[in-house]
Design an enzyme around this catalytic site. Structure first.
Site, PDB file in Angstrom:
ATOM      1  CE  LYS A  45      26.669 -43.829  31.514  1.00 17.18           C
ATOM      2  NZ  LYS A  45      27.525 -44.134  32.702  1.00 17.18           N
ATOM      3  N   GLY A  47      31.044 -45.865  26.141  1.00 13.21           N
ATOM      4  CA  GLY A  47      32.139 -46.820  26.252  1.00 13.21           C
ATOM      5  C   GLY A  47      33.450 -46.181  26.652  1.00 13.21           C
ATOM      6  CB  THR A  49      34.509 -46.456  31.915  1.00  9.73           C
ATOM      7  OG1 THR A  49      33.943 -45.226  32.380  1.00  9.73           O
ATOM      8  CG2 THR A  49      35.205 -47.160  33.059  1.00  9.73           C
ATOM      9  CG  HIS A 100      32.582 -36.821  27.594  1.00  7.29           C
ATOM     10  ND1 HIS A 100      32.687 -38.073  27.053  1.00  7.29           N
ATOM     11  CD2 HIS A 100      32.346 -37.013  28.931  1.00  7.29           C
ATOM     12  CE1 HIS A 100      32.541 -38.982  28.008  1.00  7.29           C
ATOM     13  NE2 HIS A 100      32.342 -38.363  29.145  1.00  7.29           N
ATOM     14  NE  ARG A 122      25.846 -48.478  25.157  1.00  4.08           N
ATOM     15  CZ  ARG A 122      25.643 -48.530  26.468  1.00  4.08           C
ATOM     16  NH1 ARG A 122      26.038 -47.516  27.230  1.00  4.08           N
ATOM     17  NH2 ARG A 122      25.043 -49.573  27.016  1.00  4.08           N
ATOM     18  CB  SER A 130      23.559 -45.532  29.382  1.00  3.72           C
ATOM     19  OG  SER A 130      24.608 -45.599  30.315  1.00  3.72           O
ATOM     20  CB  THR A 220      34.930 -59.092  31.213  1.00  3.98           C
ATOM     21  OG1 THR A 220      35.272 -59.217  32.609  1.00  3.98           O
ATOM     22  CG2 THR A 220      35.812 -60.020  30.385  1.00  3.98           C
ATOM     23  CG  PHE A 221      29.717 -54.938  32.321  1.00  4.54           C
ATOM     24  CD1 PHE A 221      29.621 -53.587  32.045  1.00  4.54           C
ATOM     25  CD2 PHE A 221      28.910 -55.468  33.327  1.00  4.54           C
ATOM     26  CE1 PHE A 221      28.749 -52.773  32.748  1.00  4.54           C
ATOM     27  CE2 PHE A 221      28.029 -54.663  34.034  1.00  4.54           C
ATOM     28  CZ  PHE A 221      27.958 -53.313  33.741  1.00  4.54           C
ATOM     29  CG  MET A 224      36.338 -53.277  33.358  1.00  2.00           C
ATOM     30  SD  MET A 224      36.197 -52.191  31.900  1.00  2.00           S
ATOM     31  CE  MET A 224      34.675 -52.817  31.163  1.00  2.00           C
ATOM     32  CE  LYS A 250      19.182 -53.769  33.111  1.00  2.00           C
ATOM     33  NZ  LYS A 250      17.944 -53.922  32.293  1.00  2.00           N
TER      34      LYS A 250
END
Length: 288
Positions: A45, A47, A49, A100, A122, A130, A220-221, A224, A250
């Site tokens: 969670k 970033g 993706t 990960h 992040r 998230s 852009t979010f 995507m 979000k």
């Protein structure tokens, strides 16, 4: 391979048994990287993706055909997942690999190689929020309980995938021992074009302005979140319960303020200071 209620423990870290086995984790640890491999490393969670999509669009020169027709977990498969060997190809061009895993597990193999690593971080308050919401929809992760219960486990490092603090400390402390580019979610949110430029420079992959515009447009979010090859709506509801929320929820910076109480925030700040007091790395908690 369901194994939704199975937990694997490897190198002291818990992993969901769905898509993780001791064999697949050991395979990842001893993986023989190629010189032109590009490895995205993140804590969940943070970033992941987003960076998978950025790499796809950079190497397709802004053309979205691949991004719209091939799932991101095939374009940039997770090294530690059981399906990895089935989808990784030796086609011409760089291979995109995602992980990960903590530095202690994966770092030694990367240090022996000349593969390029993009480590995305992040701010941990937004990561915790998230990750909590992801637990609510992912049937292969434990029931998170209340947000306060989950937050305490997150701070203790007892959630699946281990401690965020140890993950960041491990990779950041050894960043100069390999070809590693550090990117932050907050910088990407604040200035996506500049972030894409940094990735291109690191990879030695110059682009024309119109190609950069194509990368930026499709990463852009909003774009995507509508792309089924990215937003995980292809995953069966038995695995991801889409009635419980959206994978791409979000994408904001500072959403933690909508979840943390004053007491939780004070406790988090105390733990954060104790665990990262010697780390020369700062995080942006909200955008100006």
């Amino acid at each position: 391979m369901a194994r939704l209620d199975v937990t694997e423990t490897y190198a002291g870290v818990s992993f969901p048994g769905h898509l993780h086995t001791l064999e697949s984790l050991e395979y990842a640890r001893s993986f023989d990287f190629q010189v032109d491999d590009i490895v995205i490393v993140t804590y969940p969670k943070s970033g992941t993706t987003w960076m998978q999509e950025v790499l796809t669009l950079i190497y397709s020169k802004g053309d979205a055909i691949l991004a719209k027709t091939i799932p991101n977990w095939v374009r940039a498969p997770w090294l530690e997942h059981t399906y990895f060997r089935d989808v990784l190809t030796d086609d011409e061009g760089p291979r995109f690999i995602t992980s990960h895993l903590q530095y202690d597990i994966l770092g030694p193999a990367l240090k022996r190689s000349k593969a390029k690593v993009i480590y995305v971080t992040r701010n941990p308050k937004d990561v915790a929020v998230s990750f909590y919401h992801f637990h609510k929809m992912a049937n292969f992760l434990p029931d998170p309980g209340s947000f306060e219960e989950f937050l305490n486990k997150f701070l203790e490092g007892t959630v699946h995938f281990g401690s965020w603090f140890e993950h960041v400390k491990g990779w950041w402390s050894h960043r100069e021992e390999m070809e590693l580019l550090h990117m932050s979610y907050e910088d990407m949110k604040k200035d996506l074009r500049n972030s894409i430029d940094r990735v291109c420079e690191f990879l030695g992959c110059p682009m024309y302005p119109e190609e950069l515009e194509g990368v930026e447009q499709h990463c852009t979010f909003t774009t995507m979140s509508k792309n089924s090859m990215v937003n995980y709506t292809l995953i069966a509801p038995e695995i991801l319960d889409h009635n419980q929320g959206q994978f791409m929820r979000k994408g904001d910076v500072g959403d933690w303020k909508e979840h943390f109480t004053l007491e939780q925030n004070a406790h988090f700040d105390k733990v954060y200071k104790e665990k990262l007091q010697d780390l020369d790395l700062s995080f942006q908690w909200e955008l100006d």
